[in-house]
Scaffold this active site. Structure first.
Site, PDB file in Angstrom:
ATOM      1  N   ASN A 153      -0.439  23.350   4.116  1.00 21.22           N
ATOM      2  CA  ASN A 153      -1.149  23.480   5.389  1.00 21.22           C
ATOM      3  C   ASN A 153      -0.297  24.228   6.412  1.00 21.22           C
ATOM      4  OD1 ASN A 153      -3.594  22.007   4.815  1.00 21.22           O
ATOM      5  ND2 ASN A 153      -2.318  20.165   4.734  1.00 21.22           N
ATOM      6  N   ASN A 154       0.870  24.704   5.983  1.00 23.00           N
ATOM      7  CA  ASN A 154       1.794  25.365   6.906  1.00 23.00           C
ATOM      8  C   ASN A 154       1.417  26.847   7.048  1.00 23.00           C
ATOM      9  OD1 ASN A 154       4.058  26.824   7.898  1.00 23.00           O
ATOM     10  ND2 ASN A 154       5.400  25.104   7.387  1.00 23.00           N
TER      11      ASN A 154
ATOM     12  N   LYS B 269       4.167  29.478   6.381  1.00 19.17           N
ATOM     13  CA  LYS B 269       4.438  29.702   4.959  1.00 19.17           C
ATOM     14  C   LYS B 269       3.344  30.569   4.332  1.00 19.17           C
ATOM     15  CE  LYS B 269       7.015  25.472   3.894  1.00 19.17           C
ATOM     16  NZ  LYS B 269       7.043  24.284   3.036  1.00 19.17           N
TER      17      LYS B 269
ATOM     18  N   ASP C 131       8.397  23.540  -1.798  1.00 15.56           N
ATOM     19  CA  ASP C 131       9.100  22.648  -0.886  1.00 15.56           C
ATOM     20  C   ASP C 131      10.440  23.289  -0.590  1.00 15.56           C
ATOM     21  OD1 ASP C 131       8.849  20.295   0.633  1.00 15.56           O
ATOM     22  OD2 ASP C 131      10.264  19.250  -0.654  1.00 15.56           O
ATOM     23  N   THR C 132      10.823  23.251   0.684  1.00 16.47           N
ATOM     24  CA  THR C 132      12.034  23.941   1.126  1.00 16.47           C
ATOM     25  C   THR C 132      12.925  22.985   1.896  1.00 16.47           C
ATOM     26  OG1 THR C 132      10.922  26.086   1.262  1.00 16.47           O
ATOM     27  CG2 THR C 132      12.879  25.816   2.627  1.00 16.47           C
TER      28      THR C 132
ATOM     29  N   TYR D 210      13.749  26.004  11.157  1.00 11.27           N
ATOM     30  CA  TYR D 210      15.164  26.185  11.528  1.00 11.27           C
ATOM     31  C   TYR D 210      15.564  27.668  11.659  1.00 11.27           C
ATOM     32  CZ  TYR D 210      15.637  21.249  10.148  1.00 11.27           C
ATOM     33  OH  TYR D 210      15.516  19.873  10.037  1.00 11.27           O
ATOM     34  N   ASP D 211      14.591  28.581  11.678  1.00 10.25           N
ATOM     35  CA  ASP D 211      14.894  30.018  11.668  1.00 10.25           C
ATOM     36  C   ASP D 211      15.845  30.436  12.802  1.00 10.25           C
ATOM     37  OD1 ASP D 211      13.552  30.727   9.380  1.00 10.25           O
ATOM     38  OD2 ASP D 211      11.759  31.483  10.401  1.00 10.25           O
TER      39      ASP D 211
ATOM     40  N   LYS E 291      12.921  39.341   7.383  1.00 13.87           N
ATOM     41  CA  LYS E 291      13.240  38.023   6.802  1.00 13.87           C
ATOM     42  C   LYS E 291      13.015  38.040   5.288  1.00 13.87           C
ATOM     43  CE  LYS E 291      12.125  33.058   6.884  1.00 13.87           C
ATOM     44  NZ  LYS E 291      11.334  31.958   7.429  1.00 13.87           N
TER      45      LYS E 291
ATOM     46  N   ARG F 285      12.307  31.979   0.118  1.00 14.29           N
ATOM     47  CA  ARG F 285      10.902  31.932  -0.322  1.00 14.29           C
ATOM     48  C   ARG F 285      10.563  33.194  -1.110  1.00 14.29           C
ATOM     49  NH1 ARG F 285       9.406  30.348   4.135  1.00 14.29           N
ATOM     50  NH2 ARG F 285       9.574  28.170   3.533  1.00 14.29           N
TER      51      ARG F 285
HETATM   52  P1  IMP Z   1       8.742  21.729   4.024  1.00 16.22           P
HETATM   53  O1  IMP Z   1       9.054  22.592   2.855  1.00 16.22           O
HETATM   54  O2  IMP Z   1       7.408  22.093   4.627  1.00 16.22           O
HETATM   55  O3  IMP Z   1       8.905  20.276   3.737  1.00 16.22           O
HETATM   56  O4  IMP Z   1       9.771  22.126   5.154  1.00 16.22           O
HETATM   57  C1  IMP Z   1      10.948  21.410   5.401  1.00 16.22           C
HETATM   58  C2  IMP Z   1      11.496  21.767   6.756  1.00 16.22           C
HETATM   59  O5  IMP Z   1      12.192  23.003   6.651  1.00 16.22           O
HETATM   60  C3  IMP Z   1      10.475  21.918   7.884  1.00 16.22           C
HETATM   61  O6  IMP Z   1      11.090  21.452   9.065  1.00 16.22           O
HETATM   62  C4  IMP Z   1      10.263  23.389   7.951  1.00 16.22           C
HETATM   63  O7  IMP Z   1       9.892  23.792   9.254  1.00 16.22           O
HETATM   64  C5  IMP Z   1      11.636  23.921   7.559  1.00 16.22           C
HETATM   65  N1  IMP Z   1      11.519  25.206   6.868  1.00 16.22           N
HETATM   66  C6  IMP Z   1      10.871  25.454   5.703  1.00 16.22           C
HETATM   67  N2  IMP Z   1      10.977  26.758   5.397  1.00 16.22           N
HETATM   68  C7  IMP Z   1      11.688  27.327   6.387  1.00 16.22           C
HETATM   69  C8  IMP Z   1      12.088  28.663   6.632  1.00 16.22           C
HETATM   70  O8  IMP Z   1      11.810  29.616   5.889  1.00 16.22           O
HETATM   71  N3  IMP Z   1      12.802  28.862   7.757  1.00 16.22           N
HETATM   72  C9  IMP Z   1      13.135  27.846   8.622  1.00 16.22           C
HETATM   73  N4  IMP Z   1      12.769  26.590   8.443  1.00 16.22           N
HETATM   74  C10 IMP Z   1      12.038  26.332   7.329  1.00 16.22           C
END
Ligand code: IMP
Length: 196
Positions: A9-10, A13, A69-70, A151-152, A172, A178
């Protein structure tokens, strides 16, 4: 080839993945697929969370899909926030609070090395495959830039002087975790799995 559902839902992303896959593969977001669910991320690893999300959507739709997942893994914080990156400062998923907490915890630490790590879980014809993308870099002392998300604004990838938030999406993508994971997915689907 059939459209792949991206189980997230992001919106940030989705925009990044679409910019990477533009002209290569068709992707539709959950909202574009008419799916309105909040998928849980309860597990202690990125791999398990990514897997949970793609399996959730596969069970719901029976269609080919992928999720990711990141986490931001900071060396001086023993790998934190890692899998807890979204909720580092609490359950509210507040980016600003997460960044403030991270900068505070790292302020007297000379080791500012960090890395973004993305795990993609792809489900194709009912079978699951995982792909990893890593971007190494440094955490800044203060936020810089207004682009991007998460966290960009506090992450400078190795090979650049700019934070991700000072870059446009194409810049980026030259560095990003990613992008590296999705390039592996594209290679797998086109070269190994024989889809095009
Ligand atoms: P999730 O993968 O949606 O669980 O993201 C985990 C956390 O890392 C969230 O706070 C996201 O905003 C952050 N995040 C995920 N991908 C990135 C990125 O490419 N850049 C900066 N922050 C990220």
């Amino acid at each position: 080839m059939a459209v792949l559902i991206f189980a997230t839902n992001n919106k940030n992303k989705v925009a990044e993945i679409k910019s990477i896959l533009d002209g290569v593969m068709e992707v539709c977001s959950l909202s574009e697929a008419g799916i309105n669910v909040d998928i849980p991320e309860p597990h202690p690893t990125l791999e398990a969370n990514a897997s949970e999300k793609s399996n959730f959507i596969y069970k719901l739709t029976g269609k080919d899909c992928f999720s990711e997942d990141t986490g931001l893994e900071v060396e001086g914080l023993n790998g934190a926030p890692g899998v807890k990156s979204a909720r580092y400062a609490g359950d509210a998923c507040d980016n600003k609070a997460n960044i403030d907490k991270l900068l505070f915890n790292l302020k007297d630490n000379t080791n500012k090395k960090g890395r973004f790590r993305t795990i993609i879980s792809l489900i194709i014809e009912g079978k699951e495959f995982l792909f990893e993308g890593i971007c190494e870099g440094q955490i800044t002392d203060v936020e810089k830039g207004n682009n991007g998300f998460g966290y960009d604004a506090i992450f400078i990838p190795d090979g650049s002087d700019l934070t991700f938030a000072e870059m446009d999406m194409a810049q980026k993508n030259n560095f990003s975790h990613r992008k590296k994971a999705i390039v592996k997915l594209i290679y797998f689907l086109t070269q190994v799995y024989g889809k095009n």
